[in-house]
Design a protein around this motif. Structure first.
Motif, short mmCIF file in Angstrom:
data_model
loop_
_atom_site.label_atom_id
_atom_site.label_comp_id
_atom_site.label_asym_id
_atom_site.label_seq_id
_atom_site.Cartn_x
_atom_site.Cartn_y
_atom_site.Cartn_z
N GLU A 17 1.18 -1.16 -0.07
CA GLU A 17 -0.04 -0.26 -0.30
C GLU A 17 0.96 0.97 0.40
OE1 GLU A 17 -2.59 2.40 -0.27
OE2 GLU A 17 -3.49 -0.13 -0.18
N SER A 18 0.53 1.97 -0.84
CA SER A 18 1.48 3.38 -0.67
C SER A 18 0.69 4.51 -1.19
CB SER A 18 2.40 3.05 -2.46
OG SER A 18 1.88 2.71 -3.74
N ILE A 19 -0.22 4.89 -1.70
CA ILE A 19 -1.01 5.77 -1.13
C ILE A 19 -1.18 6.14 0.08
CG2 ILE A 19 -3.44 6.87 -2.04
CD1 ILE A 19 -3.40 5.20 -4.60
N ASN A 20 -0.12 7.46 0.44
CA ASN A 20 -0.69 8.40 1.53
C ASN A 20 -1.59 9.28 1.18
OD1 ASN A 20 -1.01 9.35 3.87
ND2 ASN A 20 1.12 8.97 4.49
N PRO A 21 -3.23 9.21 1.19
CA PRO A 21 -4.27 10.08 1.46
C PRO A 21 -3.84 11.95 2.13
CG PRO A 21 -4.98 8.73 2.26
CD PRO A 21 -3.21 8.45 1.97
N LYS A 22 -2.69 11.11 2.88
CA LYS A 22 -2.75 12.63 3.85
C LYS A 22 -1.32 13.67 2.76
CE LYS A 22 -3.41 10.62 7.88
NZ LYS A 22 -3.39 10.18 9.29
N GLU A 30 5.64 13.08 -8.70
CA GLU A 30 5.22 12.35 -7.41
C GLU A 30 3.69 11.99 -7.67
OE1 GLU A 30 5.31 14.41 -4.22
OE2 GLU A 30 7.30 13.97 -3.59
N VAL A 31 3.51 12.36 -8.93
CA VAL A 31 1.84 12.44 -9.62
C VAL A 31 2.17 11.28 -10.52
CG1 VAL A 31 0.33 13.84 -11.68
CG2 VAL A 31 1.86 14.52 -9.64
N SER A 33 3.68 8.90 -9.99
CA SER A 33 4.17 7.75 -8.55
C SER A 33 2.42 7.37 -8.19
CB SER A 33 4.86 8.08 -7.57
OG SER A 33 4.89 6.65 -6.64
N ARG A 34 1.32 8.58 -7.69
CA ARG A 34 0.43 8.00 -7.40
C ARG A 34 -0.73 7.74 -8.74
NH1 ARG A 34 -2.39 11.53 -3.52
NH2 ARG A 34 -0.02 11.75 -2.42
N SER A 35 0.06 7.79 -9.70
CA SER A 35 -0.83 7.67 -10.48
C SER A 35 -0.88 5.49 -10.98
CB SER A 35 -0.48 8.05 -12.32
OG SER A 35 -1.13 9.51 -11.76
N LEU A 36 0.43 5.27 -10.73
CA LEU A 36 0.33 3.91 -10.33
C LEU A 36 0.06 3.56 -10.25
CD1 LEU A 36 4.67 4.05 -12.19
CD2 LEU A 36 2.32 3.17 -13.34
N SER A 37 0.28 3.85 -8.31
CA SER A 37 -0.36 3.49 -7.25
C SER A 37 -1.86 2.80 -7.57
CB SER A 37 0.02 3.80 -6.20
OG SER A 37 1.19 3.78 -5.79
N ILE A 38 -2.46 4.04 -7.62
CA ILE A 38 -3.93 3.87 -7.99
C ILE A 38 -4.22 2.92 -8.99
CG2 ILE A 38 -5.86 4.73 -9.44
CD1 ILE A 38 -4.48 7.61 -7.73
N ALA A 39 -3.50 3.06 -10.03
CA ALA A 39 -3.68 1.49 -11.43
C ALA A 39 -3.35 0.22 -10.66
CB ALA A 39 -2.62 1.78 -12.25
N GLN A 40 -2.48 -0.03 -9.30
CA GLN A 40 -2.31 -1.52 -9.09
C GLN A 40 -3.07 -1.11 -8.26
OE1 GLN A 40 1.79 0.50 -7.48
NE2 GLN A 40 2.88 -1.28 -9.25
N ARG A 41 -3.89 -0.81 -7.05
CA ARG A 41 -4.57 -0.08 -6.55
C ARG A 41 -6.38 -1.19 -7.00
NH1 ARG A 41 -6.77 4.28 -2.24
NH2 ARG A 41 -4.94 3.15 -1.05
N THR A 42 -6.21 -1.06 -8.86
CA THR A 42 -7.48 -1.51 -9.45
C THR A 42 -7.18 -2.81 -9.70
OG1 THR A 42 -7.76 0.98 -10.15
CG2 THR A 42 -8.49 -0.50 -11.44
N ALA A 43 -5.91 -3.02 -9.97
CA ALA A 43 -5.58 -4.22 -10.57
C ALA A 43 -5.59 -5.64 -9.24
CB ALA A 43 -4.06 -4.26 -11.57
N GLU A 44 -5.09 -4.98 -7.79
CA GLU A 44 -5.04 -5.43 -7.11
C GLU A 44 -6.34 -6.53 -6.94
OE1 GLU A 44 -4.52 -5.77 -2.49
OE2 GLU A 44 -3.91 -3.59 -3.81
#
Length: 103
Positions: A17-22, A30-31, A33-44
């Motif tokens: 888990e790599s998205i820290n919404p704070k 960083e944008v 990186s956040r985009s890739l994290s969102i894509a990974q979360r979707t595929a999880e």
């Protein structure tokens, strides 16, 4: 699924888990990186369905570039794996018995 298609008997997934919404992204990297994290979360959910066990180190408080904190991050991974080890050992149990008989 790909690992099992290649012949793996057991698949151990690792969820980071790599998205820290704070923390707001401060630059283009960083944008991205956040985009890739969102894509990974979707595929999880897809890869989780094919994993026999999932290890979840508590790393969401770390940035992708905090190399100076590597010892802490590694320790978190070790702790998570030690917690998952009984489940992994149970997954291996029938296979170990099968191998012992085959010898």
């Amino acid at each position: 699924k790909a690992a099992k298609d290649l012949g793996a008997d057991i698949v151990i997934g690792v969820s980071l888990e790599s998205i820290n919404p704070k923390i707001e992204p401060q630059n283009v990297i960083e944008v991205l990186s956040r985009s890739l994290s969102i894509a990974q979360r979707t595929a999880e959910p897809v890869w989780r369905a094919h994993a026999d066990a999932v290890v979840e180190p508590a790393v969401n408080g770390y940035g992708w570039d905090e190399f100076e904190r590597a010892d802490e991050i590694i320790a978190s991974g070790e702790k998570a794996m030690r917690e998952a080890l009984p489940q992994v050992m149970r997954l291996l149990e029938p296979r170990r018995a099968g191998r012992a008989v085959a010898r």
